[in-house]
Design a protein around this motif. Structure first.
Motif, PDB file in Angstrom:
ATOM      1  N   GLN A 206       0.817  -1.216   0.000  1.00 41.32           N
ATOM      2  CA  GLN A 206       0.000   0.000   0.000  1.00 41.32           C
ATOM      3  C   GLN A 206       0.852   1.268   0.000  1.00 41.32           C
ATOM      4  O   GLN A 206       0.382   2.334  -0.397  1.00 41.32           O
ATOM      5  CB  GLN A 206      -0.947   0.003   1.198  1.00 41.32           C
ATOM      6  N   CYS A 207       2.097   1.163   0.428  1.00 38.18           N
ATOM      7  CA  CYS A 207       2.980   2.336   0.434  1.00 38.18           C
ATOM      8  C   CYS A 207       3.718   2.503  -0.894  1.00 38.18           C
ATOM      9  O   CYS A 207       4.653   3.311  -0.983  1.00 38.18           O
ATOM     10  CB  CYS A 207       3.995   2.230   1.572  1.00 38.18           C
ATOM     11  N   THR A 208       3.305   1.781  -1.925  1.00 40.04           N
ATOM     12  CA  THR A 208       3.917   1.884  -3.247  1.00 40.04           C
ATOM     13  C   THR A 208       2.973   2.595  -4.208  1.00 40.04           C
ATOM     14  O   THR A 208       1.835   2.908  -3.861  1.00 40.04           O
ATOM     15  CB  THR A 208       4.252   0.490  -3.810  1.00 40.04           C
ATOM     16  N   THR A 209       3.440   2.795  -5.425  1.00 34.26           N
ATOM     17  CA  THR A 209       2.595   3.448  -6.429  1.00 34.26           C
ATOM     18  C   THR A 209       1.628   2.471  -7.083  1.00 34.26           C
ATOM     19  O   THR A 209       0.716   2.892  -7.785  1.00 34.26           O
ATOM     20  CB  THR A 209       3.462   4.108  -7.507  1.00 34.26           C
TER      21      THR A 209
ATOM     22  N   SER B  19       4.503   8.451  -1.455  1.00 37.86           N
ATOM     23  CA  SER B  19       3.755   7.222  -1.174  1.00 37.86           C
ATOM     24  C   SER B  19       4.139   6.626   0.171  1.00 37.86           C
ATOM     25  O   SER B  19       3.300   6.036   0.857  1.00 37.86           O
ATOM     26  CB  SER B  19       3.964   6.195  -2.297  1.00 37.86           C
ATOM     27  N   VAL B  20       5.396   6.781   0.564  1.00 33.93           N
ATOM     28  CA  VAL B  20       5.846   6.260   1.851  1.00 33.93           C
ATOM     29  C   VAL B  20       5.361   7.155   2.993  1.00 33.93           C
ATOM     30  O   VAL B  20       4.781   6.677   3.976  1.00 33.93           O
ATOM     31  CB  VAL B  20       7.380   6.125   1.872  1.00 33.93           C
ATOM     32  N   ALA B  21       5.576   8.459   2.868  1.00 30.88           N
ATOM     33  CA  ALA B  21       5.155   9.373   3.931  1.00 30.88           C
ATOM     34  C   ALA B  21       3.643   9.335   4.131  1.00 30.88           C
ATOM     35  O   ALA B  21       3.152   9.467   5.262  1.00 30.88           O
ATOM     36  CB  ALA B  21       5.606  10.791   3.605  1.00 30.88           C
TER      37      ALA B  21
ATOM     38  N   GLY C  47       2.156  -6.451  -5.214  1.00 29.71           N
ATOM     39  CA  GLY C  47       2.876  -7.240  -4.220  1.00 29.71           C
ATOM     40  C   GLY C  47       3.404  -6.381  -3.098  1.00 29.71           C
ATOM     41  O   GLY C  47       3.111  -5.186  -2.999  1.00 29.71           O
ATOM     42  N   GLY C  48       4.218  -6.994  -2.240  1.00 29.94           N
ATOM     43  CA  GLY C  48       4.656  -6.347  -1.021  1.00 29.94           C
ATOM     44  C   GLY C  48       5.940  -5.560  -1.146  1.00 29.94           C
ATOM     45  O   GLY C  48       6.349  -5.153  -2.240  1.00 29.94           O
ATOM     46  N   VAL C  49       6.593  -5.367   0.016  1.00 25.52           N
ATOM     47  CA  VAL C  49       7.781  -4.520   0.075  1.00 25.52           C
ATOM     48  C   VAL C  49       8.838  -5.172   0.962  1.00 25.52           C
ATOM     49  O   VAL C  49       8.560  -6.094   1.742  1.00 25.52           O
ATOM     50  CB  VAL C  49       7.449  -3.119   0.632  1.00 25.52           C
ATOM     51  N   LEU C  50      10.054  -4.650   0.840  1.00 28.38           N
ATOM     52  CA  LEU C  50      11.170  -5.047   1.698  1.00 28.38           C
ATOM     53  C   LEU C  50      11.694  -3.791   2.382  1.00 28.38           C
ATOM     54  O   LEU C  50      12.031  -2.803   1.714  1.00 28.38           O
ATOM     55  CB  LEU C  50      12.287  -5.694   0.876  1.00 28.38           C
ATOM     56  N   ALA C  51      11.756  -3.819   3.709  1.00 25.44           N
ATOM     57  CA  ALA C  51      12.301  -2.706   4.473  1.00 25.44           C
ATOM     58  C   ALA C  51      13.620  -3.138   5.100  1.00 25.44           C
ATOM     59  O   ALA C  51      13.674  -4.166   5.789  1.00 25.44           O
ATOM     60  CB  ALA C  51      11.328  -2.257   5.553  1.00 25.44           C
ATOM     61  N   THR C  52      14.672  -2.374   4.863  1.00 19.66           N
ATOM     62  CA  THR C  52      15.985  -2.644   5.449  1.00 19.66           C
ATOM     63  C   THR C  52      16.243  -1.605   6.539  1.00 19.66           C
ATOM     64  O   THR C  52      16.373  -0.418   6.261  1.00 19.66           O
ATOM     65  CB  THR C  52      17.088  -2.568   4.383  1.00 19.66           C
TER      66      THR C  52
ATOM     67  N   THR D 237      15.429   1.824   4.695  1.00 21.97           N
ATOM     68  CA  THR D 237      15.212   1.956   3.257  1.00 21.97           C
ATOM     69  C   THR D 237      14.098   0.997   2.865  1.00 21.97           C
ATOM     70  O   THR D 237      14.076  -0.151   3.326  1.00 21.97           O
ATOM     71  CB  THR D 237      16.489   1.624   2.471  1.00 21.97           C
ATOM     72  N   ILE D 238      13.202   1.456   2.023  1.00 26.78           N
ATOM     73  CA  ILE D 238      12.071   0.620   1.624  1.00 26.78           C
ATOM     74  C   ILE D 238      11.985   0.563   0.106  1.00 26.78           C
ATOM     75  O   ILE D 238      12.193   1.567  -0.581  1.00 26.78           O
ATOM     76  CB  ILE D 238      10.758   1.142   2.252  1.00 26.78           C
ATOM     77  N   GLU D 239      11.692  -0.644  -0.400  1.00 26.17           N
ATOM     78  CA  GLU D 239      11.568  -0.843  -1.843  1.00 26.17           C
ATOM     79  C   GLU D 239      10.505  -1.889  -2.135  1.00 26.17           C
ATOM     80  O   GLU D 239      10.264  -2.788  -1.324  1.00 26.17           O
ATOM     81  CB  GLU D 239      12.892  -1.270  -2.448  1.00 26.17           C
ATOM     82  N   PRO D 240       9.853  -1.811  -3.284  1.00 24.33           N
ATOM     83  CA  PRO D 240       8.853  -2.813  -3.648  1.00 24.33           C
ATOM     84  C   PRO D 240       9.531  -4.127  -4.035  1.00 24.33           C
ATOM     85  O   PRO D 240      10.684  -4.139  -4.481  1.00 24.33           O
ATOM     86  CB  PRO D 240       8.142  -2.196  -4.858  1.00 24.33           C
ATOM     87  N   LEU D 241       8.799  -5.215  -3.877  1.00 20.49           N
ATOM     88  CA  LEU D 241       9.315  -6.519  -4.289  1.00 20.49           C
ATOM     89  C   LEU D 241       9.144  -6.758  -5.785  1.00 20.49           C
ATOM     90  O   LEU D 241       9.828  -7.602  -6.356  1.00 20.49           O
ATOM     91  CB  LEU D 241       8.618  -7.620  -3.492  1.00 20.49           C
ATOM     92  N   ASP D 242       8.233  -6.048  -6.415  1.00 16.71           N
ATOM     93  CA  ASP D 242       8.060  -6.108  -7.861  1.00 16.71           C
ATOM     94  C   ASP D 242       9.018  -5.101  -8.501  1.00 16.71           C
ATOM     95  O   ASP D 242       8.937  -3.907  -8.215  1.00 16.71           O
ATOM     96  CB  ASP D 242       6.618  -5.774  -8.233  1.00 16.71           C
ATOM     97  N   PRO D 243       9.928  -5.553  -9.376  1.00 17.18           N
ATOM     98  CA  PRO D 243      10.903  -4.625  -9.975  1.00 17.18           C
ATOM     99  C   PRO D 243      10.267  -3.486 -10.754  1.00 17.18           C
ATOM    100  O   PRO D 243      10.893  -2.440 -10.941  1.00 17.18           O
ATOM    101  CB  PRO D 243      11.731  -5.531 -10.894  1.00 17.18           C
TER     102      PRO D 243
END
Length: 453
Positions: free
Chosen positions: A207-210, A241-243, A215-220, A227-233
């Motif tokens: 939900q925090c993506t465009t 979208s994150v804020a 699919g989901g996300v990976l937070a490091t 740092t957050i990124e989507p799992l779908d390239p």
């Protein structure tokens, strides 16, 4: 650990996600898989009845992918609020599905269960430490006994206890959405500020993506932020979208209370690392002086029967409010005359879908509707009475004219029979917190030995 990578595959277990996105998260070095299994968003029924909103087949499909991934990568899988509302029966329901998958797939995993259901007798001993959350009032002790189920909303601590005891899979009862993702990095000793903020952002998966459907996300998470990124390239996270996810289900977009304290993001910064990854820094967590556990309880308020008919007659639709007022008046008269029931014996709601059913008087479009679905909901102390009232209203829902019509119109019932018995109706009866001396004292952790399939 210097950093922890949290894989959040989807906003709710059973909603489905592309298998390739989980595989990509594992390739990116995920340290833990965290997924929410429930919510109160769909109302009190699921807590009151102790049943799940999601289909067993859908939950099993998601769990099969996640259990395989966790076993192959040798990382923990955490599921919170099992069975939608986190009742003991909900935890056991998910545990049964996991048991079947584990046997079928030959997965040797240690599965812990964390139960969150509360007993009224125990809570009555804590009355002096239970306080209301707005707008609820002070707790009247008999309310506890009126609830069919009561759960306590755990923080990360009971989940950490299960992980430290050696669990590969943790199936938790009612938990804060954030605690599910925060537990593992908290156990590894990373700073609470970045952990809790990251957990809030990943709670709903993509939900925090465009493109939340991708699919989901990976937070490091590290010592300075996350740092957050989507799992779908092909998907992307942006600073906006994150804020923006701090606006979701929060009273204040800059703070959010957890059992152990408050997430504060008023000084957080959101910076795009590239076209799809976002770096967040400056979050902090303020520990509370008193640890509290939110209590959720639901109770039966009566029984409900529903009828639904549809109107396409332009004459009626031209004066639909007049027709609805007449319908309400006629139902009261007919029920009183036929069944001998007064206002205190039942109640009903008439909803005009297609005409102000959603926005009511603030609807900006004031033109006549083209077609309207009429929903009659009858509520009574028992099912027989509710259905009897709906049956008395049946001829009115089929043929009631407006006062100026000299013929009987024919409206269209959606089902046969027209009356659908919905069974018991529940309401939330508890919106309170209880002060505790230990964050794990209200919860029960079991850790059976692993079984070879």
């Amino acid at each position: 650990m210097n950093e922890v990578r949290i894989l959040a595959p989807v906003g709710m277990l059973g909603a489905g996600f592309p298998a390739a996105t989980v595989a990509r998260g594992i390739e990116l070095g995920a340290d833990v898989i965290a997924v929410d299994g429930g919510s109160t968003d769909s109302g009190p029924y699921y807590l009151g009845s102790g049943t799940a909103k999601t289909a067993a087949a859908a939950v099993a499909a998601d769990l099969r992918l996640l259990l395989r991934a966790a076993a192959e990568a040798r990382i923990p899988l955490i599921v919170g609020s099992c069975g939608t509302s986190g009742t003991d029966s909900g935890v056991d329901w998910v545990a049964g599905i996991v048991r079947e998958i584990r046997a079928a797939e030959g997965l040797n995993l240690r599965v812990a269960t964390v139960y969150s259901e509360q007993q009224p007798a125990v809570l009555r001993q804590q009355i002096g430490r239970i306080r209301p959350l707005p707008p609820a009032g002070e707790l009247d002790p008999p309310v506890l006994d009126s609830c069919t189920h009561i759960v306590g909303m755990m923080g990360h601590e009971p989940i950490v206890a299960a992980l430290e005891a050696g669990a590969d899979v943790v199936l938790a009862g009612r938990a804060t959405d954030t605690a599910i993702a925060a537990a593992y990095p908290m156990m590894k000793g990373l700073p609470a500020g970045p952990i809790w903020h990251a957990a809030k952002i990943v709670e709903c998966g993509g939900q925090c993506t465009t493109n939340p459907r991708a699919g989901g996300v990976l937070a490091t998470i590290d010592h300075d932020g996350f740092t957050i990124e989507p799992l779908d390239p092909d998907n992307a996270c942006t600073p906006t979208s994150v804020a923006a996810h701090m606006l979701y289900e929060t009273v204040n977009p800059f703070t959010m209370r957890e059992p152990a304290g408050t997430i504060v993001v008023s000084d957080a910064t959101y910076r795009a690392l590239d076209h799809r990854r976002v770096r967040v820094e400056g979050s902090r967590f303020e520990p509370a002086e008193q640890h509290t556990i939110k209590l959720e309880g639901a109770r039966i308020t009566g029984y409900e029967t529903m009828s639904f008919t549809a109107i396409r007659d332009p004459h009626i639709l031209g004066q639909i409010d007049t027709w609805a007022a007449l319908m309400r008046k006629m139902i009261g008269e007919w029920v009183g005359r036929t069944l001998g029931l007064g206002d205190g014996d039942y109640e009903f709601d008439l909803r005009l879908y297609g005409h102000n059913a959603i926005l009511d008087e603030i609807e900006p479009d004031r033109g006549p509707p083209r077609e309207v679905g009429v929903m009659l909901l009858v509520h009574a102390a028992d099912q027989r009475t509710a259905t009897a009232v709906a049956k008395v209203a049946n001829p009115l829902l089929l043929h009631l004219p407006t006062p100026d019509m000299d013929y009987l119109p024919s409206l269209a019932f959606a089902t046969s029979p027209a009356e659908t018995e919905r069974g018991p109706v529940y309401e939330f009866a508890l919106h309170h917190v209880v002060e505790v001396d230990s964050p794990t004292s209200l919860f029960r952790v079991t850790l059976p030995e692993a079984e070879d399939a």
